[in-house]
Design a protein around this motif. Structure first.
Motif, PDB file in Angstrom:
ATOM      1  N   GLN A  82      10.858  27.016   3.994  1.00  0.00           N
ATOM      2  CA  GLN A  82       9.400  28.205   4.780  1.00  0.00           C
ATOM      3  C   GLN A  82       9.658  28.394   6.705  1.00  0.00           C
ATOM      4  N   LEU A  83      10.411  27.149   7.187  1.00  0.00           N
ATOM      5  CA  LEU A  83      11.437  27.482   7.966  1.00  0.00           C
ATOM      6  C   LEU A  83      12.150  28.199   8.445  1.00  0.00           C
ATOM      7  N   ALA A  84      12.868  29.419   7.460  1.00  0.00           N
ATOM      8  CA  ALA A  84      13.624  30.476   7.649  1.00  0.00           C
ATOM      9  C   ALA A  84      12.834  31.585   7.968  1.00  0.00           C
ATOM     10  N   SER A  85      11.991  31.710   7.090  1.00  0.00           N
ATOM     11  CA  SER A  85      10.893  32.920   7.113  1.00  0.00           C
ATOM     12  C   SER A  85      10.396  32.746   8.239  1.00  0.00           C
ATOM     13  N   LEU A  86       9.311  31.953   9.082  1.00  0.00           N
ATOM     14  CA  LEU A  86       8.920  31.983  10.061  1.00  0.00           C
ATOM     15  C   LEU A  86      10.238  31.681  11.110  1.00  0.00           C
ATOM     16  N   LYS A  87      11.202  31.885  11.013  1.00  0.00           N
ATOM     17  CA  LYS A  87      12.641  31.725  11.955  1.00  0.00           C
ATOM     18  C   LYS A  87      13.593  33.489  11.523  1.00  0.00           C
ATOM     19  N   ASP A  88      12.786  33.711  10.777  1.00  0.00           N
ATOM     20  CA  ASP A  88      13.709  35.125  10.299  1.00  0.00           C
ATOM     21  C   ASP A  88      15.305  34.925  10.198  1.00  0.00           C
ATOM     22  N   THR A  89      15.793  33.636   9.132  1.00  0.00           N
ATOM     23  CA  THR A  89      16.801  33.496   8.979  1.00  0.00           C
ATOM     24  C   THR A  89      17.210  33.208   7.706  1.00  0.00           C
ATOM     25  N   THR A  90      17.764  32.241   7.302  1.00  0.00           N
ATOM     26  CA  THR A  90      17.907  31.410   5.917  1.00  0.00           C
ATOM     27  C   THR A  90      17.800  30.679   5.629  1.00  0.00           C
ATOM     28  N   ALA A  91      16.921  29.767   4.661  1.00  0.00           N
ATOM     29  CA  ALA A  91      17.138  28.178   4.308  1.00  0.00           C
ATOM     30  C   ALA A  91      18.719  27.736   3.712  1.00  0.00           C
ATOM     31  N   GLU A  92      19.716  28.331   3.759  1.00  0.00           N
ATOM     32  CA  GLU A  92      20.653  27.666   3.830  1.00  0.00           C
ATOM     33  C   GLU A  92      21.419  27.695   5.431  1.00  0.00           C
ATOM     34  N   GLU A 143       2.721  32.295   6.077  1.00  0.00           N
ATOM     35  CA  GLU A 143       2.408  33.803   6.445  1.00  0.00           C
ATOM     36  C   GLU A 143       1.645  34.456   7.145  1.00  0.00           C
ATOM     37  N   GLN A 144       0.292  33.684   7.988  1.00  0.00           N
ATOM     38  CA  GLN A 144      -0.707  33.779   8.891  1.00  0.00           C
ATOM     39  C   GLN A 144      -0.305  33.186   9.985  1.00  0.00           C
ATOM     40  N   ALA A 145       0.645  31.931   9.686  1.00  0.00           N
ATOM     41  CA  ALA A 145       1.298  32.018  11.317  1.00  0.00           C
ATOM     42  C   ALA A 145       2.494  33.033  11.716  1.00  0.00           C
ATOM     43  N   LYS A 146       2.962  33.755  10.656  1.00  0.00           N
ATOM     44  CA  LYS A 146       3.524  34.498  11.392  1.00  0.00           C
ATOM     45  C   LYS A 146       3.287  35.795  12.358  1.00  0.00           C
ATOM     46  N   GLN A 147       1.828  36.361  12.330  1.00  0.00           N
ATOM     47  CA  GLN A 147       0.742  36.838  12.783  1.00  0.00           C
ATOM     48  C   GLN A 147       0.692  36.617  14.096  1.00  0.00           C
ATOM     49  N   ASN A 148       1.004  35.111  15.079  1.00  0.00           N
ATOM     50  CA  ASN A 148       0.485  35.107  16.207  1.00  0.00           C
ATOM     51  C   ASN A 148       1.980  34.256  16.498  1.00  0.00           C
ATOM     52  N   PRO A 176       0.475  -0.958   0.171  1.00  0.00           N
ATOM     53  CA  PRO A 176       0.052  -0.379  -0.159  1.00  0.00           C
ATOM     54  C   PRO A 176       1.454   1.257  -0.563  1.00  0.00           C
ATOM     55  N   ALA A 177       0.399   2.420  -0.843  1.00  0.00           N
ATOM     56  CA  ALA A 177       1.411   3.320  -0.544  1.00  0.00           C
ATOM     57  C   ALA A 177       0.607   4.065   0.446  1.00  0.00           C
ATOM     58  N   MET A 178       2.263   5.126   1.089  1.00  0.00           N
ATOM     59  CA  MET A 178       1.729   5.863   1.844  1.00  0.00           C
ATOM     60  C   MET A 178       1.046   6.642   2.290  1.00  0.00           C
ATOM     61  N   ALA A 179       0.442   7.467   2.305  1.00  0.00           N
ATOM     62  CA  ALA A 179      -0.182   8.927   2.349  1.00  0.00           C
ATOM     63  C   ALA A 179      -0.093   9.684   2.440  1.00  0.00           C
ATOM     64  N   GLU A 180       0.330  10.862   1.742  1.00  0.00           N
ATOM     65  CA  GLU A 180       0.951  11.950   1.647  1.00  0.00           C
ATOM     66  C   GLU A 180       1.044  12.579   2.597  1.00  0.00           C
ATOM     67  N   PRO A 181       1.931  14.043   3.586  1.00  0.00           N
ATOM     68  CA  PRO A 181       1.337  14.626   4.404  1.00  0.00           C
ATOM     69  C   PRO A 181       1.689  15.580   3.998  1.00  0.00           C
ATOM     70  N   ASP A 182       0.529  16.447   4.895  1.00  0.00           N
ATOM     71  CA  ASP A 182       0.377  17.664   4.576  1.00  0.00           C
ATOM     72  C   ASP A 182       1.025  18.599   4.638  1.00  0.00           C
ATOM     73  N   TYR A 183       1.516  19.077   3.648  1.00  0.00           N
ATOM     74  CA  TYR A 183       2.455  20.460   3.529  1.00  0.00           C
ATOM     75  C   TYR A 183       2.176  21.226   3.338  1.00  0.00           C
ATOM     76  N   PRO A 184       2.759  22.397   4.272  1.00  0.00           N
ATOM     77  CA  PRO A 184       2.136  23.735   4.632  1.00  0.00           C
ATOM     78  C   PRO A 184       2.647  24.802   2.760  1.00  0.00           C
ATOM     79  N   SER A 185       1.939  25.505   2.671  1.00  0.00           N
ATOM     80  CA  SER A 185       1.314  26.190   1.893  1.00  0.00           C
ATOM     81  C   SER A 185       1.634  27.595   2.841  1.00  0.00           C
ATOM     82  N   TRP A 186       2.136  28.389   1.604  1.00  0.00           N
ATOM     83  CA  TRP A 186       2.966  29.968   1.881  1.00  0.00           C
ATOM     84  C   TRP A 186       2.438  30.956   2.782  1.00  0.00           C
ATOM     85  N   SER A 187       0.981  30.367   2.370  1.00  0.00           N
ATOM     86  CA  SER A 187      -0.169  31.488   3.018  1.00  0.00           C
ATOM     87  C   SER A 187      -0.407  31.009   4.490  1.00  0.00           C
ATOM     88  N   GLU A 188      -0.259  30.172   3.888  1.00  0.00           N
ATOM     89  CA  GLU A 188      -0.287  29.224   6.956  1.00  0.00           C
ATOM     90  C   GLU A 188       0.956  29.853   6.781  1.00  0.00           C
TER      91      GLU A 188
END
Length: 431
Positions: A235-245, A50-55, A36-48
């Motif tokens: 996305q993680l870098a955007s949330l933490k105000d760092t860089t992807a690298e 940006e919304q998460a950064k408000q709180n 059986p194939a594994m379920a695709e994880p629920d990856y966050p969108s960029w809009s999510e």
């Protein structure tokens, strides 16, 4: 191993991170062919994002979610890579068995040919004696005996000769039959060996197909991990105000530290278990009675001999010359390698035979010579083996300082790397 199957080299970019610290826990989750194939994880969108950064609370939860997704991607890739390594070793073992069967077939065929020649000679000897006996002790001799007159002594001598020839002919006949039976038995064994070699050759083909499929699955898993993690790190870098690298480098460092800690913990646990076992085997000394003392405790097992530094450096020098060359299943040079092909040829360059083109065989070959060493006592030049239950699917040369030189898998060339995962055995070829 004289031959190797060449698979098309994947164009997929190899994983930047290859930590298998958690491989043991996730191996069971690898999807078998047809499963059986594994379920695709629920990856966050960029809009999510940006919304998460408000709180702040929502942002921290989203950071944890992205980190968990990155970990899951890495574990899935690591498990697929391990499955590919195991499939590669299964092919090498099958080739090893096929080659041994072919050697046995050749040996038995040569023995059967030699036995056939001996049987033919024995047959000719028996025929010549039978003809001589017929001429000496046939009807003419009987007639002479009836009409012999006074010359009986000569006839008795002839009868004695005939009797002796008869016994000799019987012995030669029995030997000829024994020689023929031996030749026939060897020919039958050669035929059985040929059938076994054909069976193992077919099995090796099946194992090659399985290894190819496992390598494709590993490359796909690594590609998915790379593709998805690139966006997740951003996305993680955007949330933490760092860089992807920076986030990637942080994850790689954490993976390396976790691998080193896991290896150190495993070594410490093994050393502690060995010390406890050694202590349990020593009988307690009885209390002195009448001035007598108990028998002395048995001497501890001797420590492994230090490696021959000249042989070690010769092997490592050769292996280091192959850095960057591609991995090909069955590769043993001059410009393609797999894990046990690299270790075998590197130590052959130092004049040391470590076994056949198989990680499993190399460990048991060295262990049979008393060259196995505890993982926590490894030194530069020792071989590290990954696996469990007596089956080893990967081998690498230990360089010291927690680093190894290895031919890892398809899509990843010969490299110097940190000790990943938890090697389960070690041996000292130059001990």
């Amino acid at each position: 191993m004289a031959e190797h199957r060449t698979r098309p080299v994947s164009r997929v970019k190899p994983a930047t991170v290859f930590s298998t610290v958690a491989v043991g826990a996730v191996t069971a989750s690898v999807v078998a062919a047809g499963g059986p194939a594994m379920a695709e994880p629920d990856y966050p969108s960029w809009s999510e994002i940006e919304q998460a950064k408000q709180n702040e609370q929502t942002k921290q939860a989203e950071i944890a979610r992205v980190a968990e997704l990155l970990t899951g991607l890495q574990q899935a890739a690591d498990a697929a890579v391990q499955a590919s390594m195991m499939a590669d070793e299964a092919w090498r073992v099958a080739i090893d068995e096929r080659d041994r069967a072919a050697d046995r077939e050749r040996t038995l065929g040569q023995q059967a040919d030699e036995a056939d020649a001996v049987a033919e000679i024995s047959k000719m000897r028996a025929g010549l004696l039978a003809a001589h006996l017929a001429k000496t002790a046939g009807n003419d001799l009987t007639t002479e005996l009836v009409f012999s007159g006074d010359d009986t002594q000569k006839l008795l001598e002839q009868l004695g000769m005939a009797s002796q020839l008869g016994r000799q002919a019987n012995d030669v006949y029995e030997q000829a039959m024994a020689d023929r039976n031996t030749a026939d038995a060897l020919r039958g064994q050669a035929a059985e060996a040929a059938a076994e070699r054909e069976r193992l050759a077919a099995l090796a083909e099946t194992r090659a197909d399985e290894a190819r499929a496992a390598a494709d699955a590993a490359n796909a898993a690594v590609a998915a991990q790379e593709q998805k993690s690139e966006e997740l790190y951003a996305q993680l870098a955007s949330l933490k105000d760092t860089t992807a690298e920076l986030e990637r480098q942080r994850a790689e460092g954490q993976a390396r530290e976790a691998a080193e800690a896991a290896a150190a913990a495993a070594a410490a646990a093994a050393a502690e278990a060995a010390a406890a076992a050694a202590a349990a085997q020593q009988p307690a000394a009885p209390a002195p009675a009448g001035g007598s003392v108990g028998e002395p405790a048995p001497a501890p097992a001797p420590a492994p001999a230090p490696p021959d530094s000249g042989a070690v450096e010769a092997a490592i020098w050769f292996a280091s010359q192959q850095l960057g060359e591609p991995y090909v299943l069955g590769g043993a040079g001059p410009d393609v390698w797999d894990c046990s092909g690299l270790t075998k040829v590197s130590y052959a360059n130092a004049g040391i035979y470590i076994g056949t083109h198989s990680a499993t065989n190399q460990y048991y070959t060295l262990a049979a010579r008393g060259l196995a060493v505890p993982v926590w006592q490894i030194q530069r030049g020792d071989l590290l083996f990954w696996g469990s239950g007596g089956d080893y699917y990967h081998v690498a040369i230990y360089l010291g300082g927690g680093r190894i030189l290895e031919a890892p898998r398809e899509g990843v060339p010969v490299r110097e790397y940190f000790i990943w995962g938890s090697p389960s055995a070690a041996a000292r070829p130059a001990g």
